[in-house]
Scaffold this motif. Sequence first.
Motif, mmCIF file in Angstrom:
data_model
loop_
_atom_site.group_PDB
_atom_site.id
_atom_site.type_symbol
_atom_site.label_atom_id
_atom_site.label_comp_id
_atom_site.label_asym_id
_atom_site.label_seq_id
_atom_site.Cartn_x
_atom_site.Cartn_y
_atom_site.Cartn_z
ATOM 1 N N GLU A 100 44.616 55.529 38.004
ATOM 2 C CA GLU A 100 43.989 55.177 39.271
ATOM 3 C C GLU A 100 44.793 55.742 40.429
ATOM 4 O OE1 GLU A 100 43.436 51.627 37.442
ATOM 5 O OE2 GLU A 100 41.610 52.708 36.849
ATOM 6 N N GLU A 108 35.177 51.221 46.798
ATOM 7 C CA GLU A 108 35.529 51.765 45.474
ATOM 8 C C GLU A 108 34.289 52.286 44.755
ATOM 9 O OE1 GLU A 108 39.425 48.979 44.535
ATOM 10 O OE2 GLU A 108 37.494 48.533 43.613
ATOM 11 N N LEU A 167 40.124 51.022 42.106
ATOM 12 C CA LEU A 167 39.480 51.481 40.875
ATOM 13 C C LEU A 167 39.278 52.995 40.888
ATOM 14 C CD1 LEU A 167 36.660 48.825 40.380
ATOM 15 C CD2 LEU A 167 38.625 49.209 38.888
ATOM 16 N N THR A 173 35.705 56.976 34.813
ATOM 17 C CA THR A 173 34.790 55.948 35.280
ATOM 18 C C THR A 173 34.129 55.171 34.157
ATOM 19 O OG1 THR A 173 34.362 57.405 37.158
ATOM 20 C CG2 THR A 173 32.872 55.538 36.879
ATOM 21 N N TYR A 198 35.767 46.532 47.071
ATOM 22 C CA TYR A 198 34.870 46.838 45.952
ATOM 23 C C TYR A 198 33.806 47.829 46.363
ATOM 24 C CZ TYR A 198 36.479 43.251 42.684
ATOM 25 O OH TYR A 198 37.204 42.526 41.815
#
Lengths: 349, 524
Positions: free
Chosen positions: A190, A63, A194, A265, A60
């Motif tokens: 993607e 990302e 993400l 995004t 995460y």
Amino acid sequence: MLSGLRLQRLPSAHPGIALGARVAAILLALLLASIVLEISGAAPLELGVQVISATFGSTYGIEDLCLLLIPLLMTGLAVAVGQQIGAWNIGAEGQFYAGAFSATAIGLFVPGPEILILPLMFIAGAVGGMIWILVPTLARAYAGVNELITTLLLNFVAALMVYYVSTGPWRDRVGMSNSATPRVKAEIPEFWGLVHWGLPLGVLMAIGFALVLSYSKWGYEVRLSGSNPSAAKYAGIPVRRHIITVMLLSGMVAGIAGMFEIAGTVHRLQGGISNNFGYLGIMVAVLARNSCVGVIFSAALMALILNAGIILQTQGLTTSAVLAITGLILFLTAIGDELAHYRITRIKI
Amino acid sequence: MNDTTPSLPLPPGTPPLVQLKGIAKYFPGVIANQDVDLDVMPGEIHALLGENGAGKSTLMNILTGIYRPNAGEIIIDGYAKEFASPLDAIAAGIGMVHQHFKLVQAFTVAENIHLGWDKTPKRASAQKLEARTAELAAKFNLQVRPGARINELSTGEQQRVEILRVLAREARVLILDEPTAVLTPAEARELFKALREFRNRGNAVIFISHKLDEVLEISDRITILRGGRKIATEQAEDCNPRSLAKQMVGRDIVLADMRQRPVGAAPISSEPVLRLDTVSALGETGLSALHGVTLDVFAGEIIGIAGVAGNGQRELSQVLTGIRAPSSGRILIDGKPVARANAADFVEMGIGHIPEDRLHSGLAPALSVTINAVMREYKKPPVTTAGLYRPGAATTLAKDIAGVADVAVPDFGMPIRNLSGGNQQRLVARREMRIANKVLVAAYPSRGLDVGAINTMLKYIVELRDAGAGIVLISEELEELLNLSDRIAVLYEGKIMGVIDNDKVDIDEIGLLMGGRQQTKEVA
């Protein structure tokens, strides 16, 4: 006999020393920030560990970092491209908005399959950015009007325009929020987790620009025109044409940044969508010394700082503190760049 | 060689005002000064003579505290000194007037004199400062207008302000860097008078120059530098231009007629290769700068353009090379009119151009030596093939040009501004000669160069003439024009006042034409 140390200025900095000065500047800025944090009662070491573990400790984190990196890379590249012809594009912010706006318009109002809409949005973003820099470009090319002012002022126009449509005519009437458009359905696929394909595309664009500048006749002419327009005129290079092309390209890159942000995004147009990426892009370009490839690295650094800032905010630090650290890094880097021109010599008198 | 007899009788044992001993200064990769000894006695004008890059400026920067030497001693009045900054040098009575004046344009003379001076009264009205300035001017016998702003002054007046500023700070050693380069002959005479008066009060002047005649005229002793080392110090009366020039460049130079063609040189063509037909053009400010200029350039000849700078020379060279479009009239190349002025097309047709200010318009100082060297040939193979610019091939070409120009470049990737002015000019000249197979327009090719470099430059030009190119030589050095040109055209306020055959030349007549008098009879 006296002996002492003395500074001597060299005409150009040694690359190794220049790099070292930069690293030292960043470390020094972090050290200063830690001292201030320590004094204000926070535990800088713990915060640092937290930032690092939150960023690199999980997918995460990385990302998030990459999602920040994409717009910074693009706006930084936009500014760096403008600099090749000697133009300061302070308006990447506005072109970012214009690109986001145009891409959203296509995404919201043009029906069709995603495979067609996405390229259309890309083109719309690029053209939007170019339109936004068109007037400053022509004013600069034909009337010698300084693009600093014109590009800057158009930022406010773009920001207000986006704010208006996203809270007014285009606002989402179904959802809870009144401050954003409905979700734009077309999405950039993607690439990793993400992180969308904007990242590799942006890196490729940066490398592409660098290659074209170094290895094409056009690039040679642009570099010469940017460095000394009168020498370029003397060499028979159409300086005005290059100013127009390069400035439009600069606006285009910033517009694409806006399109990436919408389609990759955020997926909705909203006021403040640019997050100051346009202005941060100026810092990115300056840190990269206007090298297109350098922008990749300085954008990564800037993304790291911003990401750290977001994490620190969750730990109770204010945005201003984070901005201050950013400013400190830039300030010390500038000093480091200058100091890299000096050499310490021992003299005997 | 080292006897120190000043022009004023000095009591025996008087120490030199300035004594430099074994000065050495190194820059990365360069020895700027090595083992330089210099004595300057009270009451003498001491000339420092040397080519560009001989180390004159470095030596004076050491004496004025801008640089610190790597070795050697500075002895002022018999006491060893160490200058940590220019302020220390000023305190020791050493003042310098730079070639490019360091005056604040928007300030008055009085304000400039008092700027950054610890003797300036803390609270002083403009009147008071002007009164003090007038007093100083009277004391040093230098005519200035205390209330005038610098930008209203002529160059000569500005120089007097600079000198007064230095003298006001009680300088006993006045260093002048190429002071006459910016002056008219009358102003130069005024300057020399002031310098002699200053010397006669027991002070010293260090006079940097590469004009041999004026060095002989003004100085008591002459020190020659070459390659960072001192070659000799001589009494001025023992010297002549030829001997000085020889010591300066280390070889014999020819200051003579260069119009003779060697066997096999290209003859002068019967038809002009380049022709301006009643061409008018606007200048940078939009005002008319050239009026109905008609000029023929024949292959294999040198046509000189005489005239005081600023009478349309810049515009003329720009029109001749396609940089500036004429507002009326025609340009004919090989008899064919040019439809649209375009610098690239002119280059394509073999018209080269050594511009008057190489740093501003002939080079991109911040870019590499390579990029600058290939400026004329970057479009063609081998540098660009199929639209691809090949840095390797460009560097090879740059090395070729530097080789022919005899310029040692340590690193072709470094900015060209790191090279000395003379080397830059040689590179530009060689770059242009490669493409100038039809015409070369050379604007002030020797400006800012020393005797050796000038000689090289003029040899290049003659070489190109013999190869059959037409040369337009724009210069303010009449001697240079007379030595080289086959014909001389005089430019005055944008008009050609007359074209004179060099054989029938009458210097007085050229002087009159330069001053704007009409030609009395047709001689061309």
